[in-house]
Design an enzyme around this catalytic site. Structure first.
Site, PDB file in Angstrom:
ATOM      1  N   LEU A 133       0.878  -1.263  -0.158  1.00  0.00           N
ATOM      2  CA  LEU A 133       0.013   0.081   0.126  1.00  0.00           C
ATOM      3  C   LEU A 133       0.785   1.416  -0.153  1.00  0.00           C
ATOM      4  CD1 LEU A 133      -2.806   1.334   0.157  1.00  0.00           C
ATOM      5  CD2 LEU A 133      -2.654   1.216   2.790  1.00  0.00           C
ATOM      6  N   PRO A 136       6.664   5.819  -1.502  1.00  0.00           N
ATOM      7  CA  PRO A 136       7.767   6.842  -0.933  1.00  0.00           C
ATOM      8  C   PRO A 136       7.352   8.193  -0.771  1.00  0.00           C
ATOM      9  CG  PRO A 136       8.753   5.646  -2.992  1.00  0.00           C
ATOM     10  CD  PRO A 136       7.164   5.304  -2.977  1.00  0.00           C
ATOM     11  N   SER A 140       1.242   7.664   5.370  1.00  0.00           N
ATOM     12  CA  SER A 140      -0.076   7.812   6.325  1.00  0.00           C
ATOM     13  C   SER A 140      -1.247   8.366   5.287  1.00  0.00           C
ATOM     14  CB  SER A 140      -0.084   8.866   7.403  1.00  0.00           C
ATOM     15  OG  SER A 140       1.009   8.365   8.346  1.00  0.00           O
ATOM     16  N   ILE A 165       8.045  -2.208   2.109  1.00  0.00           N
ATOM     17  CA  ILE A 165       7.372  -3.670   2.073  1.00  0.00           C
ATOM     18  C   ILE A 165       8.012  -4.520   2.877  1.00  0.00           C
ATOM     19  CG2 ILE A 165       6.340  -5.150   0.336  1.00  0.00           C
ATOM     20  CD1 ILE A 165       5.311  -2.235   0.215  1.00  0.00           C
ATOM     21  N   ARG A 275      20.952 -11.325  39.759  1.00  0.00           N
ATOM     22  CA  ARG A 275      22.029 -10.449  39.967  1.00  0.00           C
ATOM     23  C   ARG A 275      22.182  -9.652  41.238  1.00  0.00           C
ATOM     24  NH1 ARG A 275      26.392  -7.827  38.573  1.00  0.00           N
ATOM     25  NH2 ARG A 275      26.294  -5.253  38.575  1.00  0.00           N
ATOM     26  N   GLN A 343      16.747  -0.667  31.577  1.00  0.00           N
ATOM     27  CA  GLN A 343      17.125  -0.025  32.902  1.00  0.00           C
ATOM     28  C   GLN A 343      17.254  -0.983  34.130  1.00  0.00           C
ATOM     29  OE1 GLN A 343      17.316   3.126  33.013  1.00  0.00           O
ATOM     30  NE2 GLN A 343      17.884   3.374  35.304  1.00  0.00           N
ATOM     31  N   GLY A 346      20.781  -2.541  33.645  1.00  0.00           N
ATOM     32  CA  GLY A 346      21.672  -1.530  33.852  1.00  0.00           C
ATOM     33  C   GLY A 346      22.571  -1.271  32.742  1.00  0.00           C
ATOM     34  N   GLU A 370       1.750  -0.210   9.820  1.00  0.00           N
ATOM     35  CA  GLU A 370       0.224  -0.387   9.800  1.00  0.00           C
ATOM     36  C   GLU A 370      -0.473   0.888  10.446  1.00  0.00           C
ATOM     37  OE1 GLU A 370      -1.314  -4.306  10.094  1.00  0.00           O
ATOM     38  OE2 GLU A 370       0.611  -5.169   9.482  1.00  0.00           O
TER      39      GLU A 370
END
Length: 390
Positions: A133, A136, A140, A165, A275, A343, A346, A370
């Site tokens: 669909l 270039p 939207s 695509i 950890r 996070q 770390g 999409e």
């Protein structure tokens, strides 16, 4: 990784057949997909053999009719399969979703003869599809596409370029939207184009920050000639077909996002338990526990949202607004969960030695494909305020 109680995915499956199906999917994901995912993504290798295996297992046509090689499964089940596949490797889950999207126009709008001729090979014969669909200059704003198909007797000659695509250059068939009339959405028609059609070529794949194992490329159609028997639906109906396909496709993206987020959470939980800092596992620290709790809540709420939309679709009720909400919420949640997983780990989370940095790179594209999440907000607002508003 520690043992955990069954996830809500198990409890949401409606039938024994669906539960047996999920057992098969999890076995394939564990044995065939997950072990090589990191290596293959780093190398940029597309797992075509895996898609052949999925086709042989009946997983490329789950929501379509068994009369044409499908699995007769409701979207409620199909989407949970996508989630499971995506949790093992997003390239695979997303690839199945895109293939299902590419087959939708034929399954929903093709003639009975067209479905009988083409669908069995698409759904269970090892073929892989792509959906064309975007261009270039029209992403939207898809209704402004420029690819044109001109009738020549009983054939059509298609010329133009499609962009972004998924499976570009490796697909066996392309569902192509092309302009056959005037400007705007009413001048667009859908076509089923073979991957080996003369005049169809692919540009080199895009160099992406994530999903490197899933090729994304421009497709050039230079005088591609196909018979009128490969036109899907009526002339000028293509844009409506494209939007209908995307409504369902957005649920696929939502499910894939939840799968990716699950993988990120699982990695974060496992790391937090092993950890140690200040003489105890970091999972003992309240700040980190709260972070994990928020991650899990985003995942559960995302799954509930996409399943609610799927059940509306399965019942034949309107679901466009809920699909947009699911795509918006689940992909935003996946992005935040991936950030939080980095996070938790770390400095290690910022290295390629652990998969969470890949999950973060992959999560971003789900907010774009999409229909960007800004477009989803427009769809939701239009349903709230009325189509006459902007």
């Amino acid at each position: 990784m520690p043992d955990r109680a069954p996830t809500p995915v198990d409890r949401a499956l409606p039938t024994d057949e669906a539960r047996h199906l999920m057992t098969l999917v999890r076995d394939i994901a564990r044995r065939e997909i997950a072990p090589a995912a990191a290596e293959e993504e780093a190398a940029g290798r597309f797992p075509r053999a895996l898609f052949t295996l999925l086709s042989q297992a009946g997983l490329l046509g789950l929501p379509y009719a068994s009369a044409h090689g499908g699995g007769d499964q409701p979207y409620e089940v199909y989407l949970q399969v996508l989630e499971e596949l995506a949790s093992a490797r997003l390239t695979v889950g997303l690839g199945v979703s895109v293939h299902t999207l590419a087959a939708y126009p034929l399954a929903a709008y093709g003639t009975e003869e067209q479905r009988a001729v083409h669908l069995p090979a698409m759904l269970g014969g090892g073929l892989l599809g792509a959906y064309c669909l975007s261009e270039p200059s029209s992403g939207s704003d898809a209704a402004s596409l420029r690819t044109r198909a001109v009738r020549d007797g009983d054939t059509w000659v298609i010329g133009g370029t499609k962009a972004w695509i998924t499976h570009g250059g490796i697909a066996d068939f392309y569902t192509v939207m092309a302009r056959t009339g005037g400007e705007g959405p009413r001048g667009i028609t859908a076509f089923l184009v073979p991957g080996d059609a003369e005049g169809l070529t692919a540009a080199p794949p895009e160099r992406k920050m994530g999903l490197k194992g899933s090729p994304t490329a421009q497709i050039h159609l230079d005088g591609v000639r196909i018979p009128d028997t490969r036109r899907l639906g009526e002339e000028g109906q293509g844009f409506a077909i494209a939007l209908a396909a995307l409504d369902s496709g957005r649920l696929g993206i939502a499910a894939c996002a939840v799968g990716l987020a699950r993988a990120a959470l699982d990695e974060a939980v496992a790391y937090a338990l092993r950890r140690r800092q200040f003489g105890r596992p970091i999972a003992d620290f309240q700040g980190l526990r709260f972070l994990l709790a928020d991650m899990a809540t985003r995942i559960e709420s995302g799954r509930a949202l996409y399943l609610a939309a799927a059940r509306l679709r399965d019942a034949g009720r309107p679901f466009v607004r809920q699909a947009a909400m699911a795509k918006l919420h689940c992909t935003d949640a996946a992005m935040q969960v991936a950030v939080d997983a980095v996070q938790v780990l770390g400095g290690y989370g910022y290295t390629a030695d652990f998969p969470v940095e890949r999950y973060l790179r992959e999560a971003k594209v789900l907010q774009i494909v999409e229909g960007t999440n800004q477009i989803q907000r427009m769809v939701i607002a239009r349903h709230l305020l009325g189509p006459e508003t902007r």
